[in-house]
Enzyme design. Sequence first.
Site, PDB file in Angstrom:
ATOM      1  N   LEU A 193     -14.798   4.928   9.456  1.00 31.73           N
ATOM      2  CA  LEU A 193     -14.441   6.235  10.024  1.00 31.73           C
ATOM      3  C   LEU A 193     -12.981   6.236  10.453  1.00 31.73           C
ATOM      4  CD1 LEU A 193     -17.622   6.674  12.307  1.00 31.73           C
ATOM      5  CD2 LEU A 193     -17.322   7.387   9.915  1.00 31.73           C
ATOM      6  N   HIS A 230     -12.838   3.220  -0.563  1.00 29.60           N
ATOM      7  CA  HIS A 230     -12.824   2.338   0.626  1.00 29.60           C
ATOM      8  C   HIS A 230     -13.429   0.971   0.333  1.00 29.60           C
ATOM      9  CE1 HIS A 230     -12.602   6.095   3.429  1.00 29.60           C
ATOM     10  NE2 HIS A 230     -11.405   5.563   3.278  1.00 29.60           N
ATOM     11  N   ASN A 276       0.885  -1.168   0.000  1.00 35.17           N
ATOM     12  CA  ASN A 276       0.000   0.000   0.000  1.00 35.17           C
ATOM     13  C   ASN A 276       0.926   1.223   0.000  1.00 35.17           C
ATOM     14  OD1 ASN A 276      -1.832   2.011   0.468  1.00 35.17           O
ATOM     15  ND2 ASN A 276      -2.678   1.126   2.347  1.00 35.17           N
ATOM     16  N   LYS A 287       3.496   0.825   3.005  1.00 37.37           N
ATOM     17  CA  LYS A 287       3.070  -0.139   4.022  1.00 37.37           C
ATOM     18  C   LYS A 287       3.006  -1.511   3.363  1.00 37.37           C
ATOM     19  CE  LYS A 287       0.392   3.217   6.551  1.00 37.37           C
ATOM     20  NZ  LYS A 287      -0.884   3.876   6.600  1.00 37.37           N
ATOM     21  N   ARG A 296     -10.219  16.559   5.164  1.00 29.91           N
ATOM     22  CA  ARG A 296     -11.006  16.830   3.945  1.00 29.91           C
ATOM     23  C   ARG A 296     -12.389  17.342   4.312  1.00 29.91           C
ATOM     24  NH1 ARG A 296     -10.148  10.981   1.444  1.00 29.91           N
ATOM     25  NH2 ARG A 296      -8.291  10.670   2.698  1.00 29.91           N
ATOM     26  N   ARG A 343      -2.530  -2.139  -3.481  1.00 36.21           N
ATOM     27  CA  ARG A 343      -3.731  -1.347  -3.296  1.00 36.21           C
ATOM     28  C   ARG A 343      -3.672  -0.206  -4.310  1.00 36.21           C
ATOM     29  NH1 ARG A 343      -6.049   1.545   2.055  1.00 36.21           N
ATOM     30  NH2 ARG A 343      -7.976   2.191   1.082  1.00 36.21           N
TER      31      ARG A 343
HETATM   32  P1  ADP Z   1      -6.390   6.073   8.080  1.00 40.61           P
HETATM   33  O1  ADP Z   1      -7.555   6.536   7.277  1.00 40.61           O
HETATM   34  O2  ADP Z   1      -5.211   7.008   8.028  1.00 40.61           O
HETATM   35  O3  ADP Z   1      -6.034   4.603   7.914  1.00 40.61           O
HETATM   36  P2  ADP Z   1      -7.202   5.251  10.755  1.00 40.61           P
HETATM   37  O4  ADP Z   1      -8.205   4.236  10.356  1.00 40.61           O
HETATM   38  O5  ADP Z   1      -5.930   4.777  11.386  1.00 40.61           O
HETATM   39  O6  ADP Z   1      -6.883   6.260   9.588  1.00 40.61           O
HETATM   40  O7  ADP Z   1      -7.931   6.257  11.775  1.00 40.61           O
HETATM   41  C1  ADP Z   1      -7.289   7.363  12.298  1.00 40.61           C
HETATM   42  C2  ADP Z   1      -8.252   8.066  13.256  1.00 40.61           C
HETATM   43  O8  ADP Z   1      -8.649   7.129  14.277  1.00 40.61           O
HETATM   44  C3  ADP Z   1      -7.648   9.262  13.963  1.00 40.61           C
HETATM   45  O9  ADP Z   1      -8.589  10.334  14.017  1.00 40.61           O
HETATM   46  C4  ADP Z   1      -7.405   8.732  15.364  1.00 40.61           C
HETATM   47  O10 ADP Z   1      -7.451   9.751  16.334  1.00 40.61           O
HETATM   48  C5  ADP Z   1      -8.567   7.791  15.531  1.00 40.61           C
HETATM   49  N1  ADP Z   1      -8.284   6.838  16.608  1.00 40.61           N
HETATM   50  C6  ADP Z   1      -7.366   5.850  16.642  1.00 40.61           C
HETATM   51  N2  ADP Z   1      -7.364   5.238  17.854  1.00 40.61           N
HETATM   52  C7  ADP Z   1      -8.306   5.883  18.598  1.00 40.61           C
HETATM   53  C8  ADP Z   1      -8.781   5.740  19.935  1.00 40.61           C
HETATM   54  N3  ADP Z   1      -8.287   4.803  20.747  1.00 40.61           N
HETATM   55  N4  ADP Z   1      -9.768   6.553  20.346  1.00 40.61           N
HETATM   56  C9  ADP Z   1     -10.278   7.496  19.533  1.00 40.61           C
HETATM   57  N5  ADP Z   1      -9.877   7.686  18.271  1.00 40.61           N
HETATM   58  C10 ADP Z   1      -8.903   6.894  17.809  1.00 40.61           C
END
Ligand code: ADP
Length: 400
Positions: free
Chosen positions: A208, A180, A9, A16, A240, A92
């Site tokens: 999310l 997604h 990815n 990654k 965004r 990906r």
């Molecule tokens: P990406 O789209 O970059 O893969 P992720 O799926 O890793 O993103 O999500 C990142 C978001 O998830 C960030 O806003 C982060 O703050 C939130 N997040 C991750 N762990 C927690 C947690 N334990 N509690 C609240 N929010 C979290």
Amino acid sequence: MVSVLLVLNAGSSSLKFQVFEAVDAGDPQRIFRGQFEGLSDAPHFSVRDGHDAVLVDRSWTEPFGHEQALRELTSWLREHRGEYRLAAIGHRVVHGGIRHHGPVLVDDGVLRELEALEPLAPLHQPHNLEPIRIVRSMMPDLPQVACFDTAFHRRQPEVAQLFALPQDMIRMGVRRYGFHGLSYEYIASVLSDYDAGLASGRVVVAHLGNGASLCALANGESVATTMGFSALEGLPMGTRCGSLDAGVVFFMLRELKLSPGEVEQILYKKSGLLGLSGLTNDMRKLRSAAPTNRDARLAIDVFVYRIVREIGSLIAALGGIDGIVFTAGIGEHDVATRSEVLRGLAWAGFQLDEAANAAGGPRVTRQGAANAWVIPTNEELSIARGMVSVLSETRRALAV
Ligand code: ADP
């Protein structure tokens, strides 16, 4: 020798990866995962095994590109894991256009076709394709499979895919693609492990993370989604803006005299949770700031409000609802976002179970006609599964 599948990815300054063992029956099994981060600045290479133990943790002070990252990775595999034979690489790829409904084996024609889609996803597609070209020159005989974020949405009804634009625009490819898809495909594949009825029911999946979108599943297939032509539409995200009146873009261009590149920067990188809060795009930091910081609270409130409204719209597209699934960083971990969204959906029959929600589920509502679930996503496994299906189809085709 053990045959392994490498899943990549690639981002603008990251790579990654996960390594899976291809097994005879059932899902490929993950053996390692890791990443190169900060490639354009100070690269850092880390690898962890299946038990999360650190196998590599190495840094450089001079930047390098995807090519050296791939050389470091493949030589680490060769030198330290000689028992593994790399059987194929899966990538990906954000955009598969309107033609690709599933993963494909990459050849010259496919690569040209995917390069022609770069203008549709200029911030992601070029980075996704670069490692494909590098591997083709480094290991020309190694099969490579492209797995698309758009493919899962291609069977949506036409009405869900079209903007109300002149037909010649639509013929040029201006339509709602959705993204997604690898995450949604994985979630659809495991619904029956949680509730037999969900797999054949009407489900909204809320992915999310930093990027955020919703997908309406009927019978496990995507029938509508919130992202459209680009990964900007739909929900507000980390940085965004989400759906926006196109008139705002004209205002920025004409009245504020911003260049298209500046507008793009604002909409992709300076908006969403970061823009509204003026603080951060990180939900954890917003949650801790919200009790005393009005803008942090407002950013979360807008995020939740938009999720609830868009779920309402997808319930209409589905003609009712049997379940909601929360996934990705915020969906899987932020207890408060789940409870705020579900409170906003009480009208649709969701009854929050606070204790179950605080414990992370998997079911976070009291048993009712419609339930909400927390299901961790696994986009890399979706890619590995896609690779297995493309490679076995190819083998079958060669055998006849
Ligand atoms: P990406 O789209 O970059 O893969 P992720 O799926 O890793 O993103 O999500 C990142 C978001 O998830 C960030 O806003 C982060 O703050 C939130 N997040 C991750 N762990 C927690 C947690 N334990 N509690 C609240 N929010 C979290």
